[in-house]
Design a protein around this motif. Structure first.
Motif, short mmCIF file in Angstrom:
data_model
loop_
_atom_site.label_atom_id
_atom_site.label_comp_id
_atom_site.label_asym_id
_atom_site.label_seq_id
_atom_site.Cartn_x
_atom_site.Cartn_y
_atom_site.Cartn_z
N SER A 75 0.82 -1.21 0.00
CA SER A 75 0.00 0.00 0.00
C SER A 75 0.86 1.27 0.00
O SER A 75 0.63 2.17 -0.81
CB SER A 75 -0.92 0.00 1.23
OG SER A 75 -1.69 1.18 1.28
N ARG A 76 1.83 1.35 0.89
CA ARG A 76 2.59 2.60 1.03
C ARG A 76 3.31 2.96 -0.26
O ARG A 76 3.21 4.09 -0.75
CB ARG A 76 3.60 2.50 2.17
CG ARG A 76 4.41 3.78 2.37
CD ARG A 76 5.41 3.66 3.51
NE ARG A 76 6.18 4.89 3.64
CZ ARG A 76 7.26 5.17 2.92
NH1 ARG A 76 7.69 4.31 2.00
NH2 ARG A 76 7.91 6.31 3.10
N ILE A 103 -5.34 -2.09 -4.51
CA ILE A 103 -3.94 -2.39 -4.25
C ILE A 103 -3.87 -3.72 -3.50
O ILE A 103 -4.63 -3.96 -2.55
CB ILE A 103 -3.28 -1.27 -3.42
CG1 ILE A 103 -3.34 0.05 -4.19
CG2 ILE A 103 -1.83 -1.62 -3.09
CD1 ILE A 103 -2.84 1.25 -3.41
N GLN A 104 -2.97 -4.58 -3.92
CA GLN A 104 -2.89 -5.94 -3.39
C GLN A 104 -2.92 -5.99 -1.86
O GLN A 104 -3.72 -6.73 -1.28
CB GLN A 104 -1.61 -6.61 -3.91
CG GLN A 104 -1.43 -8.04 -3.46
CD GLN A 104 -0.15 -8.65 -4.00
OE1 GLN A 104 0.69 -7.96 -4.55
NE2 GLN A 104 0.00 -9.95 -3.84
N GLU A 105 -2.05 -5.24 -1.21
CA GLU A 105 -1.97 -5.32 0.25
C GLU A 105 -3.28 -4.88 0.91
O GLU A 105 -3.73 -5.49 1.89
CB GLU A 105 -0.83 -4.46 0.78
CG GLU A 105 -0.65 -4.58 2.28
CD GLU A 105 0.48 -3.73 2.83
OE1 GLU A 105 1.14 -4.18 3.78
OE2 GLU A 105 0.69 -2.60 2.33
N GLU A 106 -3.91 -3.87 0.36
CA GLU A 106 -5.15 -3.36 0.94
C GLU A 106 -6.32 -4.32 0.70
O GLU A 106 -7.18 -4.49 1.58
CB GLU A 106 -5.48 -1.99 0.33
CG GLU A 106 -4.46 -0.92 0.66
CD GLU A 106 -4.72 0.39 -0.06
OE1 GLU A 106 -3.93 1.33 0.14
OE2 GLU A 106 -5.70 0.48 -0.83
N PHE A 107 -6.34 -4.95 -0.47
CA PHE A 107 -7.46 -5.81 -0.83
C PHE A 107 -7.32 -7.21 -0.23
O PHE A 107 -8.32 -7.88 0.03
CB PHE A 107 -7.59 -5.89 -2.35
CG PHE A 107 -8.81 -6.62 -2.83
CD1 PHE A 107 -10.08 -6.08 -2.64
CD2 PHE A 107 -8.70 -7.85 -3.47
CE1 PHE A 107 -11.21 -6.76 -3.08
CE2 PHE A 107 -9.82 -8.53 -3.92
CZ PHE A 107 -11.09 -7.99 -3.72
N ARG A 167 0.76 3.80 -3.08
CA ARG A 167 0.05 5.06 -2.83
C ARG A 167 0.96 6.26 -3.08
O ARG A 167 0.50 7.31 -3.55
CB ARG A 167 -0.48 5.10 -1.40
CG ARG A 167 -1.67 4.19 -1.15
CD ARG A 167 -2.93 4.72 -1.81
NE ARG A 167 -4.06 3.79 -1.64
CZ ARG A 167 -5.23 3.96 -2.23
NH1 ARG A 167 -5.46 5.01 -2.99
NH2 ARG A 167 -6.20 3.08 -2.05
#
Length: 238
Positions: A138-139, A159-163, A142
């Motif tokens: 995410s970081r 975004i992969q990490e967020e989803f 973003r």
């Protein structure tokens, strides 16, 4: 190229909108050069070439591909350590330092492909539904999205990490379609990765456009055939 864009358009980010891979070899070369005194005079360009060959081989493994996207710092350290160890050097702290230098150099050098932002803006103005689907953390993702002003251009950003999962998992594409209120037959996926972007979307019946930014054509024996191919997304509105 005349490509009829449907109701919903799904875009990858790295190596589709942003020239991530294009600057990677030179960024590695500059990182190795920064620590030349610790490397016994080995040529930075040759070291970068050796690392990129190892990375190319690793990327053929879907599991490593997925792991590296969520563990960027660790995967970069691993690549440096293996490159140095193959040449008989004890990597130690140097591998960490080179990997960190690479991240810094690459971030500062990153640019959008020529015409990419203008293309997205033009498509946005036509009223099409647009989703950005990117693997990774995410970081870091973003930061790129904010730096290049991409957020206002998309109705949906995944975004992969967020989803929780990334491409080629079908749930990613299904979520994007739900957000855009579109069926697979009403969508197109545009990206550079033949497995994550193209095969992943095709598994749901989504039409695909492969961004062959290197101009090398499909690899020999490639099991995936995109519906269309472009060198740059600027060709979508040419």
């Amino acid at each position: 190229m005349n490509i009829q864009l449907p109701k919903a358009i799904l875009f990858d980010m790295d190596d589709t909108i942003l020239a991530d891979g294009q600057i990677s070899p030179k960024s590695w070369e500059r990182a190795f050069a920064r620590f030349a005194p610790r490397l016994g005079g080995l040529d930075a360009q040759e070291l970068a070439g050796a690392l990129n060959e190892i990375r190319r081989q690793r990327l053929e493994d879907p599991e490593w591909n997925r792991w590296s996207g969520m563990n960027l710092a660790e995967s970069r350290r691993e690549l440096v350590a293996l490159t140095l160890s193959n040449l008989g050097l004890d990597a130690g702290q140097t591998a960490n330092d080179i990997a960190e230098a690479y991240a810094e150099i690459k971030e500062a050098s990153l640019e959008a492909f020529p015409g990419a932002i203008g293309t997205l803006t033009h498509i946005r103005e036509t009223g099409k539904g647009m989703a950005l689907i990117t693997n990774g953390l995410s970081r870091s993702q973003r930061i790129k999205i904010d730096r290049f002003g991409l957020k206002p251009l998309f109705d949906c950003i995944i975004i992969q990490e967020e989803f929780g999962v990334g491409k080629p998992d079908p749930r990613v594409f299904q979520h994007a379609l739900a957000q855009l209120e579109a069926q697979p037959s009403e969508a197109v996926m545009i990206g550079d990765n033949l497995n994550a972007d193209i095969a992943g979307a095709q598994s749901l019946g989504i039409r695909t456009v492969w961004v062959d930014w290197e101009g090398k054509g499909l690899p020999e024996g490639c099991p995936t055939t995109p519906d269309s191919t472009v060198r740059s997304i600027a060709e979508l509105i040419a």
